[in-house]
Design a protein around this motif. Structure first.
Motif, mmCIF file in Angstrom:
data_model
loop_
_atom_site.group_PDB
_atom_site.id
_atom_site.type_symbol
_atom_site.label_atom_id
_atom_site.label_comp_id
_atom_site.label_asym_id
_atom_site.label_seq_id
_atom_site.Cartn_x
_atom_site.Cartn_y
_atom_site.Cartn_z
ATOM 1 N N MET A 159 0.198 0.968 11.756
ATOM 2 C CA MET A 159 0.806 0.711 10.480
ATOM 3 C C MET A 159 0.239 -0.597 9.943
ATOM 4 N N MET A 160 -0.272 -0.537 8.751
ATOM 5 C CA MET A 160 -0.882 -1.711 8.131
ATOM 6 C C MET A 160 -0.183 -2.000 6.803
ATOM 7 N N PRO A 161 -0.148 -3.288 6.419
ATOM 8 C CA PRO A 161 0.427 -3.614 5.112
ATOM 9 C C PRO A 161 -0.412 -2.998 3.990
ATOM 10 N N LYS A 162 0.288 -2.603 2.939
ATOM 11 C CA LYS A 162 -0.397 -2.113 1.745
ATOM 12 C C LYS A 162 -0.631 -3.287 0.807
ATOM 13 N N GLU A 163 -1.537 -3.117 -0.119
ATOM 14 C CA GLU A 163 -1.799 -4.159 -1.103
ATOM 15 C C GLU A 163 -0.505 -4.490 -1.835
ATOM 16 N N GLY A 164 -0.192 -5.767 -1.907
ATOM 17 C CA GLY A 164 1.022 -6.221 -2.574
ATOM 18 C C GLY A 164 2.219 -6.394 -1.651
ATOM 19 N N ASP A 165 2.142 -5.901 -0.402
ATOM 20 C CA ASP A 165 3.234 -6.093 0.552
ATOM 21 C C ASP A 165 3.357 -7.571 0.904
ATOM 22 N N LEU A 166 4.592 -8.017 1.078
ATOM 23 C CA LEU A 166 4.823 -9.374 1.565
ATOM 24 C C LEU A 166 4.604 -9.394 3.069
ATOM 25 N N ILE A 167 3.923 -10.419 3.555
ATOM 26 C CA ILE A 167 3.666 -10.539 4.985
ATOM 27 C C ILE A 167 4.376 -11.788 5.491
ATOM 28 N N VAL A 168 5.314 -11.575 6.410
ATOM 29 C CA VAL A 168 6.076 -12.671 7.005
ATOM 30 C C VAL A 168 5.317 -13.149 8.231
ATOM 31 N N LYS A 169 5.079 -14.451 8.277
ATOM 32 C CA LYS A 169 4.294 -15.010 9.376
ATOM 33 C C LYS A 169 5.121 -15.980 10.203
#
Length: 107
Positions: free
Chosen positions: A1-11
Motif C-alpha cells: 500500500m502506497m500513498p496516493k498523490e495528495g495524501d498526508l504523510i505522518v512522519k
C-alpha cells in the motif's frame, strides 16, 4: 500500500500515540481539520492514547468500535465501555461512511 498523490504523510511515530513525536497535529491544522476518526490496534493502548491526545488538542474524536482490536476481549470490552465515551464519540465504520456519503455494502 502506497500513498496516493495528495495524501498526508505522518512522519515520526515512535510510541503509543499518533500525535506524540509526529507531525500529525501540524498536518491536520494545516487542513483546518476539526474531526478525527480513529481505528487500529491496540484498542486499550495506541488507539486510546491517540484518542485522548486528539481530545486534549481540541479535535472532535470519533472512534470506530468495529475497527479496533485488543489482545483480549476483556481488554477490548473494558476500553469500549469505560473510556471511549469519555474522550470520543464511539461509532462504527458504516455510520461514518454513511455520514460522509460513501456507499456501503448495505446501501
Amino acid at each position: 500500500m502506497m500513498p496516493k498523490e495528495g495524501d498526508l504523510i505522518v512522519k515520526g511515530k515512535s510510541g503509543l500515540c499518533a500525535f506524540a513525536s509526529t507531525n500529525l497535529d501540524f498536518l491536520l491544522r494545516q487542513k483546518d481539520a476539526k474531526n478525527v476518526v480513529l481505528g487500529g490496534f491496540l484498542t486499550n493502548c495506541c488507539v486510546e492514547s491517540t484518542m485522548r491526545s486528539a481530545y486534549e488538542l481540541g479535535y472532535r474524536v470519533y472512534t470506530l468500535t468495529d475497527c479496533c482490536a485488543a489482545t483480549s476481549m476483556e481488554a477490548q470490552d473494558a476500553t469500549l465501555k469505560n473510556n471511549f465515551g469519555m474522550f470520543s464519540v464511539p461509532t462504527t465504520s458504516e455510520e461514518v461512511m454513511e455520514a460522509i456519503g460513501v456507499p456501503t455494502i448495505s446501501n
